[in-house]
Design an enzyme around this catalytic site. Structure first.
Site, PDB file in Angstrom:
ATOM      1  N   CYS A  48       2.895 -40.929  38.658  1.00 19.86           N
ATOM      2  CA  CYS A  48       2.950 -42.156  39.451  1.00 19.86           C
ATOM      3  C   CYS A  48       3.056 -43.369  38.531  1.00 19.86           C
ATOM      4  CB  CYS A  48       1.711 -42.260  40.334  1.00 19.86           C
ATOM      5  SG  CYS A  48       0.161 -42.409  39.427  1.00 19.86           S
ATOM      6  N   LYS A  68      -1.553 -43.942  31.854  1.00 20.61           N
ATOM      7  CA  LYS A  68      -2.534 -43.122  31.151  1.00 20.61           C
ATOM      8  C   LYS A  68      -1.862 -42.155  30.179  1.00 20.61           C
ATOM      9  CE  LYS A  68      -6.244 -43.617  34.500  1.00 20.61           C
ATOM     10  NZ  LYS A  68      -7.244 -42.989  35.383  1.00 20.61           N
ATOM     11  N   HIS A 115      -6.223 -37.984  40.883  1.00 21.10           N
ATOM     12  CA  HIS A 115      -4.831 -37.572  40.743  1.00 21.10           C
ATOM     13  C   HIS A 115      -4.768 -36.332  39.850  1.00 21.10           C
ATOM     14  CE1 HIS A 115      -2.249 -41.111  42.242  1.00 21.10           C
ATOM     15  NE2 HIS A 115      -3.446 -41.186  42.802  1.00 21.10           N
ATOM     16  N   LYS A 173     -19.584 -44.372  23.440  1.00 20.05           N
ATOM     17  CA  LYS A 173     -18.152 -44.696  23.397  1.00 20.05           C
ATOM     18  C   LYS A 173     -17.873 -45.781  22.353  1.00 20.05           C
ATOM     19  CE  LYS A 173     -15.825 -45.296  27.220  1.00 20.05           C
ATOM     20  NZ  LYS A 173     -14.702 -44.334  27.202  1.00 20.05           N
ATOM     21  N   GLU A 191      -3.008 -35.280  37.392  1.00 15.78           N
ATOM     22  CA  GLU A 191      -2.905 -35.438  35.948  1.00 15.78           C
ATOM     23  C   GLU A 191      -4.267 -35.757  35.335  1.00 15.78           C
ATOM     24  OE1 GLU A 191       1.056 -37.118  37.611  1.00 15.78           O
ATOM     25  OE2 GLU A 191      -1.018 -36.855  38.248  1.00 15.78           O
ATOM     26  N   LYS A 234     -18.032 -38.892  35.038  1.00 18.59           N
ATOM     27  CA  LYS A 234     -18.446 -39.389  33.720  1.00 18.59           C
ATOM     28  C   LYS A 234     -19.842 -38.885  33.341  1.00 18.59           C
ATOM     29  CE  LYS A 234     -15.830 -43.744  33.363  1.00 18.59           C
ATOM     30  NZ  LYS A 234     -15.000 -43.659  34.579  1.00 18.59           N
ATOM     31  N   CYS A 289      -0.795 -42.943  36.465  1.00 14.34           N
ATOM     32  CA  CYS A 289      -0.711 -41.798  35.546  1.00 14.34           C
ATOM     33  C   CYS A 289       0.339 -42.029  34.464  1.00 14.34           C
ATOM     34  CB  CYS A 289      -0.413 -40.524  36.335  1.00 14.34           C
ATOM     35  SG  CYS A 289      -1.792 -40.001  37.385  1.00 14.34           S
ATOM     36  N   ARG A 324      -6.579 -33.337  32.786  1.00  9.32           N
ATOM     37  CA  ARG A 324      -7.031 -33.829  31.482  1.00  9.32           C
ATOM     38  C   ARG A 324      -8.548 -33.772  31.367  1.00  9.32           C
ATOM     39  NH1 ARG A 324     -10.085 -38.716  29.971  1.00  9.32           N
ATOM     40  NH2 ARG A 324      -9.872 -38.815  27.709  1.00  9.32           N
ATOM     41  N   ARG A 325      -9.270 -34.152  32.427  1.00  8.48           N
ATOM     42  CA  ARG A 325     -10.729 -34.126  32.366  1.00  8.48           C
ATOM     43  C   ARG A 325     -11.254 -32.687  32.296  1.00  8.48           C
ATOM     44  NH1 ARG A 325     -12.738 -39.211  33.188  1.00  8.48           N
ATOM     45  NH2 ARG A 325     -14.857 -38.534  33.679  1.00  8.48           N
TER      46      ARG A 325
END
Length: 533
Positions: free
Chosen positions: A178, A333, A123, A501, A125, A466, A330, A129-130
């Site tokens: 969304c 998120k 998507h 992480k 958005e 990733k 989204c 962002r990535r």
């Protein structure tokens, strides 16, 4: 709190209050960078929603043709991150697009890879962002290598960095995100592809859905329709994606349609339901539909006619291509980024404070400030006891009057006979302001246009998956002098993506507080998908 949903808005933000004021003025636009007066008597931090939209649309226009929708037949959505720099030596504000993304797709659960080499959510958005993460890693790399970064400066704690004075980030999306934010009332000034109806069946709607699918298949028979090479067939419901102006799901529990010529006659678009004692049909105010499904374990959509179709304020997963996905909407998120920041767990190792979007601007589309506020702000407003560096940081919400030229509505207006059915573009585009390979075009989670011969190699991987972002981060760690490493990266035993992480303790603590207080039903990541190196 005083809120204003106007084209021009200024605000002053601090930890406890956000004050808004509105006014009208004229601005000058320069292609990718806009310089605006910084100081207006009685007002600070000026943001013009139309200038932001125009800036992002112009950046998209400059991109190569590859991956863009076919005019008049394909539509897509656009999102971008804009860096705002208040110039200390002059009375100006510089605005620059640093990341841009398009896309409407996400892959299903079974297509996810334990190697981290597939882009799960495409998507717009998420793409934007990535791409911004790529940009931020580059800027940190410059900073730790002794170069000049336009974004970061040293923080007081060794190994930590903070934003340069006067630097902030703004988020733009051409369409309402969304999920929860897309559940907005219909009004007659918005395009309404589905006219009112005269009768309602049971809430299951299987007959209507099957009828829609059969008609769609019949309409394709006998026609030579050009489809994106990597795009798969979708069901009628999944083809909605989850955008407020694609309301075909509204037919899922309806059996017949009135004359389309009458669909805009009422002041408020309505569904027509049961009759009163005089035989007159009740008119029921209707709402836009979202294809995003409620997460399991929580309230489900009641699917009642009109405004009662959806539950509001709940977490939702995006529809996949015929199967369930694990990708949260989204709306969800963006709400999460308003507490945890948009930098993610890995970059939190290096940052003194989380990075938050000061403003979210939405392009011209079906929109409700109330729904946006509910989805992005209200759900997280009471989260407390966050660790140092994290806070509840709701963005200012604005809407532009400018529509994206490749929106679904504009594509319908430009559609010509013989072009085949209108469909969402199968490709997703990422552009970000980085030195190496700024453009990344994907389809179905992999780089667009690659052959089967390259399957399993680095050549098929998106720069945003990733694994690639993790490798970029590891390059940043390798470039950092050991004595200047953040404290959380000085220990031994960090090997996998999941290890790095989890070692970001402040981020994980903040995430635990957000999950327990606001999003207890947020699905947990499968550990088997985090073990790659």
């Amino acid at each position: 709190m005083i809120e204003a949903n106007r084209k021009y808005c200024t605000y002053f933000s601090c930890d406890t209050v956000t004050v808004y004021n509105t006014f009208d003025t004229n601005f000058n636009h320069i292609l990718n960078t806009v310089r605006l007066p910084l100081h207006v008597p009685g007002r600070v931090n000026m943001v013009d929603a139309d200038e932001i939209a125009k800036l992002c649309y112009e950046r998209f226009k400059q991109l190569p043709r590859r991956g863009k929708p076919e005019p008049g037949r394909e539509w897509t959505l656009l999102a971008a991150v804009v860096k705002i720099t208040r110039c200390a030596d002059s009375d100006t504000v510089e605005k620059q697009v640093v990341s841009l993304g398009t896309g409407t797709k996400c892959i299903g659960r079974t297509a996810m890879s334990p190697n981290g080499d597939v882009l799960n959510d495409s998507h717009a958005e998420v793409i934007a962002r990535r791409g911004c993460i790529r940009y931020l890693i580059q800027e940190l790399h410059r900073a730790v290598s002794g170069g000049v970064s336009s974004v970061f400066s040293r923080a007081d704690e060794r190994g930590r960095w903070r934003l340069q004075p006067g630097v902030s980030f703004l988020f733009f999306t051409s369409h309402t995100p969304c999920g929860d934010a897309a559940i907005v009332p219909m009004i007659d000034s918005w395009s309404q592809p589905c006219p009112p109806v005269t009768s309602v069946k049971g809430h299951e709607g299987t007959d209507a859905r099957g009828d829609r699918k059969r008609k769609a298949e019949e309409s394709r028979e006998g026609k030579n329709i050009k489809l994106p090479r990597l795009e798969e067939e979708e069901t009628a419901e999944d083809n909605l994606e989850d955008r407020g102006d694609t309301k075909k799901s509204f037919l899922s529990n309806l059996s017949s349609i009135e004359d389309p010529s009458q669909s805009h006659s009422a002041k408020t678009p309505v569904e027509t339901g049961p009759c009163d004692s005089a035989g007159q049909l009740y008119q029921v105010p209707d709402t836009h539909r979202t294809g995003a499904k409620c997460v399991s374990g929580g309230p489900a959509d009641p699917r009642h006619p009109g405004m009662g179709y959806h539950s509001t304020g709940v977490l939702r997963v995006k529809p996949g291509r015929g199967e369930a996905t694990l990708s949260l909407s989204c709306s969800d998120k963006l709400a999460r980024w308003g507490v945890l920041g948009f930098q993610g767990a890995l970059l939190s190792h290096y940052l003194e404070e989380a990075l938050y979007f000061s403003t979210v601007v939405v392009g011209k589309c079906p929109y409700s400030h109330e729904a946006m506020h509910r989805a992005l702000v209200t759900r997280c407003s009471n989260v407390s006891d966050l660790p140092a560096g994290f806070s509840v940081c709701p963005p200012v919400l604005l809407q532009s009057s400018l529509e994206f030229p490749f929106s679904q509505a504009q594509t319908q207006l430009q559609h010509k006979a013989g072009q085949g059915r209108i469909s969402p573009c199968g490709a997703a585009i990422s552009w970000c302001d980085v030195a190496e390979q700024p453009l990344d075009v994907t389809a179905n989670g992999y780089k667009h246009g690659v052959t089967k011969k390259a399957s399993g190699t680095a050549a098929v991987r998106s720069r945003l998956c990733k694994l690639e972002l993790f490798h970029n981060f590891l390059s940043l760690v390798a470039a950092t002098d050991p004595s200047a490493l953040p404290p959380s990266l000085r220990g031994a035993g960090l090997q996998t993506y999941g290890d790095y992480k989890q070692a970001s303790q402040g981020f994980q603590q903040a995430w635990q507080q957000l999950r327990s207080q606001a999003f207890p039903l947020w699905p947990r990541s499968d550990r088997d998908l985090l073990l790659f190196h």
